[in-house]
Design a protein around this motif. Structure first.
Motif, short mmCIF file in Angstrom:
data_model
loop_
_atom_site.label_atom_id
_atom_site.label_comp_id
_atom_site.label_asym_id
_atom_site.label_seq_id
_atom_site.Cartn_x
_atom_site.Cartn_y
_atom_site.Cartn_z
N ASP A 251 -1.92 -2.80 0.25
CA ASP A 251 -2.92 -2.65 -0.92
C ASP A 251 -2.15 -3.47 -1.90
O ASP A 251 -1.65 -1.84 -2.43
CB ASP A 251 -4.16 -1.96 -0.46
CG ASP A 251 -4.83 -2.04 -1.97
OD1 ASP A 251 -4.45 -2.59 -2.84
OD2 ASP A 251 -6.06 -1.17 -1.57
N ALA B 104 -8.96 -5.98 -5.90
CA ALA B 104 -7.54 -5.64 -4.81
C ALA B 104 -7.14 -6.56 -3.53
O ALA B 104 -8.05 -6.82 -3.42
CB ALA B 104 -7.12 -4.14 -3.98
N GLU C 232 -2.96 -3.17 -5.20
CA GLU C 232 -3.31 -2.65 -6.41
C GLU C 232 -2.73 -0.88 -6.01
O GLU C 232 -2.58 -0.23 -7.44
CB GLU C 232 -4.38 -2.79 -6.11
CG GLU C 232 -5.23 -3.26 -6.96
CD GLU C 232 -5.31 -3.81 -7.90
OE1 GLU C 232 -5.58 -2.94 -8.80
OE2 GLU C 232 -4.98 -4.94 -8.36
N LYS C 233 -2.21 -0.75 -4.68
CA LYS C 233 -1.64 1.01 -4.73
C LYS C 233 -0.73 0.50 -4.18
O LYS C 233 0.41 1.97 -4.57
CB LYS C 233 -2.10 0.92 -3.40
CG LYS C 233 -4.00 1.19 -3.62
CD LYS C 233 -4.95 2.78 -2.35
CE LYS C 233 -6.36 2.54 -2.66
NZ LYS C 233 -6.80 2.83 -1.78
N THR C 234 0.46 -0.40 -3.66
CA THR C 234 1.79 -0.03 -3.41
C THR C 234 2.41 -1.55 -4.03
O THR C 234 1.47 -2.50 -4.19
CB THR C 234 2.40 0.68 -2.60
OG1 THR C 234 3.05 0.74 -2.14
CG2 THR C 234 1.87 -0.47 -1.32
N ASP D 239 0.77 4.85 0.09
CA ASP D 239 0.05 5.37 0.07
C ASP D 239 -0.05 3.71 -0.72
O ASP D 239 0.28 3.26 -0.94
CB ASP D 239 -0.75 5.88 -0.82
CG ASP D 239 -2.12 5.83 -1.77
OD1 ASP D 239 -2.58 5.61 -0.83
OD2 ASP D 239 -2.11 5.43 -3.14
N GLY D 240 -1.69 2.85 0.61
CA GLY D 240 -2.03 1.82 0.67
C GLY D 240 -1.30 1.03 0.99
O GLY D 240 -1.59 -0.55 1.85
N SER E 259 -10.93 -1.47 -7.57
CA SER E 259 -10.64 -2.26 -6.07
C SER E 259 -11.53 -3.14 -5.71
O SER E 259 -11.00 -3.69 -4.51
CB SER E 259 -11.19 -0.52 -5.42
OG SER E 259 -12.60 -0.75 -5.85
#
Length: 90
Positions: free
Chosen positions: A66, A18, A68-70, A47-48, A15
Motif C-alpha cells: 500500500d 491508497a 500510503e503506508k510504505t 507496515d503496508g 485510505s
C-alpha cells in the motif's frame, strides 16, 4: 444531502485513495534455499506490505504494498537491514 456528504467524506479520506503497488526487487546476496525465508519475513514486517513472494532460484522478491503506508525505499531498507541488500529490478 446525507448521501452526498458521506460520498464526499469517503472519497476524500486517504485510505480511499491508497493505491496498491507491486515492485520486483533483485536480491543477489541470497546464497542458499533458506535465505528467502529471512527476506520474506523482513518485507512482511514492513507496515503496508500485503504480500511478498521471494524466490531463491531467481533471486527476486515480488512485493505488493500500500503506497500510503510504505514506499520502495522502506522495502529496500528492510532487506538490507536483514543482511540482504536489494535493488529495484529494471
Amino acid at each position: 444531502m446525507k448521501k452526498t456528504f458521506f460520498l464526499i467524506a469517503f472519497l476524500s479520506s486517504s485510505s480511499a485513495l491508497a493505491t496498491i503497488q507491486t515492485v520486483t526487487l533483485n536480491v543477489p546476496s541470497m546464497n542458499c534455499v533458506t535465505c528467502p525465508i529471512t527476506v520474506k519475513k523482513s518485507l512482511t514486517n514492513v507496515d503496508g506490505v500485503e504480500k511478498a513472494d521471494v524466490t531463491y532460484a531467481t533471486k527476486l522478491a515480488v512485493v505488493t504494498y500500500d503506497d500510503e503506508k510504505t514506499n520502495i525505499e522502506a522495502l529496500v531498507s528492510a532487506t538490507t537491514n536483514a543482511g540482504y541488500p536489494s535493488v529495484v529490478k529494471d
